[in-house]
Design a protein around this motif. Structure first.
Motif, short mmCIF file in Angstrom:
data_model
loop_
_atom_site.label_atom_id
_atom_site.label_comp_id
_atom_site.label_asym_id
_atom_site.label_seq_id
_atom_site.Cartn_x
_atom_site.Cartn_y
_atom_site.Cartn_z
N HIS A 158 -10.81 0.13 -8.34
CA HIS A 158 -9.98 1.26 -8.77
C HIS A 158 -10.60 2.62 -8.46
O HIS A 158 -9.90 3.62 -8.41
CB HIS A 158 -9.77 1.18 -10.29
N GLY A 159 -11.92 2.65 -8.30
CA GLY A 159 -12.60 3.92 -8.06
C GLY A 159 -12.47 4.43 -6.65
O GLY A 159 -13.08 5.44 -6.29
N LEU A 160 -11.68 3.77 -5.81
CA LEU A 160 -11.47 4.20 -4.43
C LEU A 160 -9.97 4.25 -4.15
O LEU A 160 -9.23 3.37 -4.62
CB LEU A 160 -12.08 3.20 -3.44
N VAL A 161 -9.56 5.24 -3.40
CA VAL A 161 -8.14 5.28 -3.03
C VAL A 161 -8.03 5.77 -1.59
O VAL A 161 -8.65 6.75 -1.20
CB VAL A 161 -7.36 6.16 -4.04
N ASP A 162 -7.27 5.05 -0.80
CA ASP A 162 -7.10 5.40 0.62
C ASP A 162 -6.42 6.76 0.75
O ASP A 162 -5.38 6.99 0.16
CB ASP A 162 -6.21 4.34 1.29
N GLY A 163 -7.03 7.63 1.54
CA GLY A 163 -6.39 8.91 1.86
C GLY A 163 -6.25 9.85 0.68
O GLY A 163 -5.49 10.81 0.74
N GLY A 164 -6.99 9.60 -0.39
CA GLY A 164 -6.82 10.44 -1.57
C GLY A 164 -8.12 11.04 -2.05
O GLY A 164 -9.14 11.03 -1.36
N LEU A 165 -8.08 11.59 -3.25
CA LEU A 165 -9.22 12.28 -3.83
C LEU A 165 -9.87 11.38 -4.89
O LEU A 165 -9.18 10.87 -5.78
CB LEU A 165 -8.74 13.58 -4.49
N VAL A 166 -11.18 11.20 -4.77
CA VAL A 166 -11.93 10.45 -5.79
C VAL A 166 -12.62 11.46 -6.72
O VAL A 166 -13.36 12.32 -6.26
CB VAL A 166 -12.99 9.52 -5.16
N LEU A 167 -12.34 11.33 -7.99
CA LEU A 167 -13.01 12.16 -8.99
C LEU A 167 -14.20 11.36 -9.47
O LEU A 167 -14.07 10.38 -10.20
CB LEU A 167 -12.01 12.37 -10.13
#
Ligand SMILES: Cc1cc2nc3c(=O)[nH]c(=O)nc-3n(C[C@H](O)[C@H](O)[C@H](O)COP(=O)(O)OP(=O)(O)OC[C@H]3O[C@@H](n4cnc5c(N)ncnc54)[C@H](O)[C@@H]3O)c2cc1C
Length: 475
Positions: free
Chosen positions: A99-108
């Motif tokens: 869940h801590g990774l997202v394709d093409g998005g922003l990781v907080l």
């Protein structure tokens, strides 16, 4: 729109792809605030920072924001919201569904929010949102105090708490959520609120089992108990059904001060395990007795009478159980299903234990069935009191198989699926132990009434589903 990747995980796409220029423009206000703590793929540390504990198919974020304050979090949320960027919130990075990774998005990335404040007078430990269980346990242990998490120090306090938290002390003290007294949360619209029994009680209810669906938790206030020394460590037995059944009954019919887990697994070829057991199923237990030495001696006497082939149980500081990396090495791949077995007076018998051993020996490779006793203080909480509603089961059972490479994942998943079905654990699950995050997984994690209530809270606090990289409760 909901999409499934090759691991079966559902992700919510928030936007069409931005051009590189539009992306730079969108991230510019955040870059101005964070400087070199906003990492893009060209940064040297990007790959390391954007990795999570579990290996498998690659997900590449557009940027990682290493935030240090609620203001910085609010700024990052505004950027994701305004640009329609998918968002992931990462604490310890241990969730098996990545869940801590997202394709093409922003990781907080919350890891710089690593402050712990132990207040012995109030009996409260206050952890920032990126603290790891081992660091909190060491800080509390310095005062002879503890809060129960799981069994591994490298897990994030944020993730384990928001999902439930089952570990060494749960049968005596309840789940970690049962010891959560309040939280500070940055909401999707950037507001910072307190959630506890008096303020935003609906949000407080949802945070105790509903995962990362409702906001960024920047502080968790946790109840402390006195605990310096425990009797604990590892014990291992050769695989006999009567041994497994007796070990499990020592938990389910015995003292609530005994916690831990029992793995039926293929013995790896390591020197500490007798050579004749290599490659065969063994019963391996990680144990912790938090009562007096005399009470522990009585319990371990029962277990020692079963003739362990390894016995590392000894008196030790509670913090000793969380030192070192713990758990399997990072980057491992595989699949697992978790569910619950039994209720009320049911206890595992020898026939049931024989089925477990048989399943592992027939797996055709490294596999394990992990068994954790529920009951005790866990079961004394009203199922409606928190979003973690599975209060009555006897055992939590996880069926898992390792995969040496991505190509082997489907075969591992197929074995896991059929074994989980055979044990009747497909219908209800623990959100922290789910390798996939399909809509069905979400329905398995939450009974219908709990899910309906979670949706209401989601509509109130995150109506546009900004927090979607999780076991997503759709608004
Ligand atoms: C080796 C290992 C051992 C484990 N042992 C146990 C155990 O004994 N008992 C047990 O109950 N579980 C255990 N787990 C499972 C663990 O509880 C979950 O994987 C948990 O989600 C990990 O939390 P994290 O912060 O490390 O993960 P992350 O992947 O960083 O986060 C997981 C989820 O929580 C959300 N989240 C995390 N922190 C915050 C925050 N501060 N604010 C908002 N959302 C947040 C994330 O957005 C994400 O959805 C274990 C996992 C591993 C890999």
């Amino acid at each position: 729109m909901a999409l499934q990747d090759s691991t079966g995980t559902t992700s919510v796409t928030r936007t069409t792809q931005l051009s590189p220029e539009a992306l730079d423009d969108a991230l510019a206000p955040l870059a101005a605030i964070l400087g070199d703590r906003l990492l893009t793929p060209s940064a040297d540390e990007f790959a390391e920072t954007a990795a999570v504990f579990v290996g498998g198919p690659v997900r590449t974020p557009t940027a990682v924001a290493r935030v240090r304050s609620t203001d910085e979090i609010a700024a990052a949320l505004a950027v994701a919201r305004d640009a329609g960027l998918p968002l992931a919130v990462r604490s310890g990075g241990h969730h098996q569904a990545r869940h801590g990774l997202v394709d093409g998005g922003l990781v907080l990335d919350l890891r710089l929010l690593d402050g712990v404040d132990i207040d012995p007078a109030a009996g409260v430990g206050r952890a920032q949102g990126g603290v790891l269980a081992g660091a909190y346990t060491a800080a509390a242990g310095a005062h002879g105090l503890a809060t129960g998490f799981g069994d591994t120090g490298s897990v994030g306090v944020g993730g384990i708490t928001l999902g439930g938290g089952i570990g060494y002390l749960s049968r005596h003290d309840g789940l970690t959520v049962d010891n959560l007294l309040g939280a500070e949360v940055v909401l999707a619209d950037g507001r910072v609120v307190r959630a506890d029994a008096d303020e935003h009680p609906d949000l407080f209810w949802a945070l105790r089992g509903g995962g990362g669906n409702f906001g960024v938790v920047t502080r968790l206030d946790l109840r402390l108990r006195e605990l310096r020394t425990v009797t604990g460590g590892m014990m291992m037995w050769a695989p006999a059904p009567e041994t497994l059944a007796t070990v499990l009954r020592t938990f389910t019919e015995g003292s609530e001060e005994l916690g831990g887990m029992v793995n039926v697994m293929m013995a790896p070829p390591v020197p500490m395990i007798p050579a004749e057991l290599h490659g065969t199923p063994v019963i391996m237990a990680l144990l912790c007795h938090s009562g007096t030495a005399a009470a522990a001696a009585e319990v371990f006497g029962r277990l020692r009478a079963l003739g362990p082939v390894l016995d590392g149980v000894q008196e030790m500081p509670y913090t000793g159980l969380f030192e070192g990396p713990g758990g399997p090495p990072p980057g491992g791949m595989g699949d697992a299903r978790t569910g619950f077995v039994g209720a009320g007076a049911w206890t595992p018998d020898e026939a049931w234990a024989a089925d477990v051993i048989q399943a592992v020996s027939g797996a055709g490779g490294p596999a394990a069935v992990n068994l954790r006793a529920m009951g005790g203080a866990i079961g004394r909480v009203d199922p409606a009191a928190t979003a973690f509603a599975h209060r009555d089961p006897t055992l939590m059972v996880t069926v898992g198989k390792f995969a040496p490479d991505v190509e082997s994942l489907p075969a591992a998943s197929a074995w896991v699926e059929s074994t989980a079905r055979a044990f009747g654990i497909s219908g209800r699950g623990y959100v922290n132990f789910m390798g996939t995050a399909t809509e069905q997984d979400v329905r398995n994690a939450y009974p219908e009434a709990t899910l309906a209530r979670l949706r209401e809270v989601k509509r109130a606090y995150d109506p546009h589903n900004l927090f979607a990289s999780n076991h997503n409760v759709a608004p």
